[in-house]
Write a protein that holds these residues in place. Structure first.
Motif, PDB file in Angstrom:
ATOM      1  N   LYS B  56       1.872  29.838  27.258  1.00  0.00           N
ATOM      2  CA  LYS B  56       1.282  29.111  28.385  1.00  0.00           C
ATOM      3  C   LYS B  56       1.279  29.948  29.664  1.00  0.00           C
ATOM      4  CE  LYS B  56       2.980  24.687  26.635  1.00  0.00           C
ATOM      5  NZ  LYS B  56       4.188  23.848  26.785  1.00  0.00           N
ATOM      6  N   LEU B  57       2.299  30.797  29.805  1.00  0.00           N
ATOM      7  CA  LEU B  57       2.375  31.627  31.018  1.00  0.00           C
ATOM      8  C   LEU B  57       1.390  32.796  30.974  1.00  0.00           C
ATOM      9  CD1 LEU B  57       6.129  32.135  32.023  1.00  0.00           C
ATOM     10  CD2 LEU B  57       4.340  31.024  33.380  1.00  0.00           C
ATOM     11  N   ALA B  58       1.098  33.282  29.776  1.00  0.00           N
ATOM     12  CA  ALA B  58       0.307  34.516  29.639  1.00  0.00           C
ATOM     13  C   ALA B  58      -0.999  34.502  30.441  1.00  0.00           C
ATOM     14  CB  ALA B  58       0.054  34.822  28.169  1.00  0.00           C
ATOM     15  N   PRO B  59      -1.818  33.445  30.333  1.00  0.00           N
ATOM     16  CA  PRO B  59      -3.063  33.471  31.110  1.00  0.00           C
ATOM     17  C   PRO B  59      -2.832  33.497  32.624  1.00  0.00           C
ATOM     18  CG  PRO B  59      -2.839  31.398  29.864  1.00  0.00           C
ATOM     19  CD  PRO B  59      -1.752  32.282  29.420  1.00  0.00           C
ATOM     20  N   CYS B  60      -1.704  32.957  33.097  1.00  0.00           N
ATOM     21  CA  CYS B  60      -1.365  33.030  34.534  1.00  0.00           C
ATOM     22  C   CYS B  60      -1.190  34.481  34.961  1.00  0.00           C
ATOM     23  CB  CYS B  60      -0.081  32.275  34.840  1.00  0.00           C
ATOM     24  SG  CYS B  60      -0.091  30.559  34.317  1.00  0.00           S
ATOM     25  N   HIS B  61      -0.912  35.322  33.982  1.00  0.00           N
ATOM     26  CA  HIS B  61      -0.727  36.748  34.288  1.00  0.00           C
ATOM     27  C   HIS B  61      -1.837  37.575  33.646  1.00  0.00           C
ATOM     28  CE1 HIS B  61       2.999  35.856  36.295  1.00  0.00           C
ATOM     29  NE2 HIS B  61       3.362  35.106  35.280  1.00  0.00           N
ATOM     30  N   PHE B  62      -3.033  36.968  33.589  1.00  0.00           N
ATOM     31  CA  PHE B  62      -4.229  37.647  33.095  1.00  0.00           C
ATOM     32  C   PHE B  62      -4.007  38.241  31.705  1.00  0.00           C
ATOM     33  CE2 PHE B  62      -5.402  38.616  37.826  1.00  0.00           C
ATOM     34  CZ  PHE B  62      -5.477  37.252  38.062  1.00  0.00           C
ATOM     35  N   ASN B  63      -3.172  37.554  30.933  1.00  0.00           N
ATOM     36  CA  ASN B  63      -2.868  37.977  29.559  1.00  0.00           C
ATOM     37  C   ASN B  63      -2.346  39.406  29.439  1.00  0.00           C
ATOM     38  OD1 ASN B  63      -3.508  35.493  28.138  1.00  0.00           O
ATOM     39  ND2 ASN B  63      -5.589  35.852  28.871  1.00  0.00           N
ATOM     40  N   GLN B  64      -1.692  39.873  30.476  1.00  0.00           N
ATOM     41  CA  GLN B  64      -1.014  41.174  30.344  1.00  0.00           C
ATOM     42  C   GLN B  64      -0.006  41.040  29.195  1.00  0.00           C
ATOM     43  OE1 GLN B  64      -0.161  43.341  34.338  1.00  0.00           O
ATOM     44  NE2 GLN B  64      -0.325  41.204  34.909  1.00  0.00           N
ATOM     45  N   PRO B  65       0.027  42.026  28.297  1.00  0.00           N
ATOM     46  CA  PRO B  65       0.809  41.865  27.064  1.00  0.00           C
ATOM     47  C   PRO B  65       2.326  41.757  27.267  1.00  0.00           C
ATOM     48  CG  PRO B  65      -0.105  44.101  27.240  1.00  0.00           C
ATOM     49  CD  PRO B  65      -0.721  43.295  28.334  1.00  0.00           C
ATOM     50  N   MET B  66       2.830  42.116  28.463  1.00  0.00           N
ATOM     51  CA  MET B  66       4.276  42.065  28.678  1.00  0.00           C
ATOM     52  C   MET B  66       4.822  40.645  28.547  1.00  0.00           C
ATOM     53  SD  MET B  66       2.583  44.155  30.886  1.00  0.00           S
ATOM     54  CE  MET B  66       2.799  44.037  32.660  1.00  0.00           C
ATOM     55  N   ILE B  67       4.018  39.646  28.920  1.00  0.00           N
ATOM     56  CA  ILE B  67       4.534  38.272  28.904  1.00  0.00           C
ATOM     57  C   ILE B  67       4.928  37.864  27.482  1.00  0.00           C
ATOM     58  CG2 ILE B  67       3.927  35.831  29.259  1.00  0.00           C
ATOM     59  CD1 ILE B  67       4.411  37.113  31.897  1.00  0.00           C
ATOM     60  N   LYS B  68       4.005  38.070  26.561  1.00  0.00           N
ATOM     61  CA  LYS B  68       4.342  37.690  25.185  1.00  0.00           C
ATOM     62  C   LYS B  68       5.233  38.735  24.526  1.00  0.00           C
ATOM     63  CE  LYS B  68      -0.032  35.349  24.287  1.00  0.00           C
ATOM     64  NZ  LYS B  68      -1.093  35.198  23.281  1.00  0.00           N
ATOM     65  N   GLY B  69       5.158  39.974  24.984  1.00  0.00           N
ATOM     66  CA  GLY B  69       5.901  41.064  24.342  1.00  0.00           C
ATOM     67  C   GLY B  69       7.369  41.147  24.754  1.00  0.00           C
ATOM     68  N   ALA B  70       7.705  40.583  25.905  1.00  0.00           N
ATOM     69  CA  ALA B  70       9.087  40.699  26.400  1.00  0.00           C
ATOM     70  C   ALA B  70       9.929  39.531  25.885  1.00  0.00           C
ATOM     71  CB  ALA B  70       9.099  40.706  27.926  1.00  0.00           C
TER      72      ALA B  70
END
Lengths: 250, 250
Positions: B56-70
């Motif tokens: 849910k947070l990923a799109p708030c951060h323009f789907n930068q891969p760090m959100i799901k990857g961290a």
């Protein structure tokens, strides 16, 4: 390292020992290793060491004695002036005269400030942040000669400690950390989170001295009053306009 | 300590190793030792570890891969909600629904964030700041369920590094530090300060790839565009209003 962070105290009294330019430079170099938005480094640091300039800065910080007492005063500023000039010289049209850009520059400046503080403490120096910077940004701009595009965000005094205060209380970690989503506080939660703080002898003392009913009233009625906050809010918003950060329309 | 600060790199790729709750707590405890205005601690940290919430947070951060990857995502917020509730429960009338108070909370939150990052790095973790937080604060408020009085200011991803990038360039120290008062930059100064950056092979590459004339144009025309900044400025100012920080009149 962890120890430096865990042992942080604000130091408000300094010895007469100067901070050498080598140490100062080392600390500032640590500062600029902080993360910065897009590696733009949209901040500046102004170093005040001359007594006459400290004299001029002192009233901007409500004459708190740290300004004149510290060998070094550092003013951390959001700064798009340099970046804008670079853009203009490079045939690029900067679009950074808006509120978001101020916030970006302020974030940059604050991460540098905290790096500088931790680096300083790791070298045996003591630091104190001065929140007054955002209250009197207009006056600081005059004293430090800050051009359009530059807004002071925080100030740190720096020197060798001449006091060793006790570690200051903090709310319990679970009072400020939320897991997965924000859990709003019940009356019971608030009571629990603030109870240790309210029961500290010095805080009980503050309440008595000030003839207040509660510690919270010391904050709302004496230390951080609504009428002051409104005055300072207006000044700060005017500063943002004057320094060119409130052009938020196409 | 100094070494930790000087060796900072933003880490965007993480191993699958979890961050133990002990390590996380240790780092957060280091966070709350940061200086805070009047020891009010007007901030909160929201910890995201569940995959569904990262989603849910990923799109708030323009789907930068760090959100799901961290393994861990930390959202640092200015927070007067807790403090206001404490005041109200203590028969004290809080006056913190104004712009200055937002800035105070944001400063508090950012100093905590940088403490957390340095503490994390000293324990072998890697971090990356996400500037997108202030662009999409409205969406993050929804995802994290942030009540009135709370505004997200920055986000940090955290995990064990699965890459070891080179140290990133910085402007020469004399380009960002001013002694005694702000010395505005001449054309020659700007040229000198930015020349090393402009000549880095990767930056020459960016200019070519993007068919631009100058590195500055990569910033103004592609990475940080005026039209985006204006949109985000409006969103952020609306957020401040909605979260109760723009009552700047008596």
């Amino acid at each position: 390292m962890m120890e430096t962070i865990l042992n942080h105290r604000s130091i408000r009294k300094y010895t007469s020992e100067k901070v050498s330019s080598e140490v100062l430079e080392e600390i500032l170099n640590a500062g600029i290793r902080a993360s910065t938005t897009g590696n733009m480094q949209v901040y500046s640091v102004v170093v005040t060491q001359d007594d006459s300039n400290k004299e001029k800065l002192a009233p901007c910080h409500f004459n708190q004695p740290m300004i004149k007492g510290a060998p070094v005063v550092l003013t951390f500023c959001a700064d798009y002036n340099r970046f804008n000039k670079w853009c203009e010289q490079s045939n690029a049209k900067p679009g950074y005269d808006n509120f978001l850009s101020f916030v970006t520059g302020a974030i940059d400046a604050l991460l540098v400030a905290q790096n500088v503080c931790i680096a300083a403490e790791s070298k045996g120096l003591g630091i104190c942040y001065l929140g007054t910077t955002t209250y009197t940004a207009d006056k600081i701009i005059d004293v430090l000669n800050l051009p359009k595009g530059v807004v002071p965000v925080t100030t740190v005094t720096l020197g060798y400690p001449d006091e060793s205060p006790e570690l200051v209380d903090r709310l319990p970690l679970e009072g400020v950390v939320h897991y997965e989503s924000y859990k709003d506080y019940s009356k019971e939660d608030i009571k629990k989170i603030y109870s240790e703080k309210e029961q500290l002898p010095e805080n009980i003392g503050f309440v008595k001295e000030n003839k207040k009913e509660s510690l919270a009233q010391v904050f709302t009625d004496i230390r951080y009053k609504k009428q002051d906050n409104i005055v300072f809010s207006k000044i700060l918003l005017d500063v943002l306009t004057k320094q060119g950060f409130m052009n938020n329309e196409e």
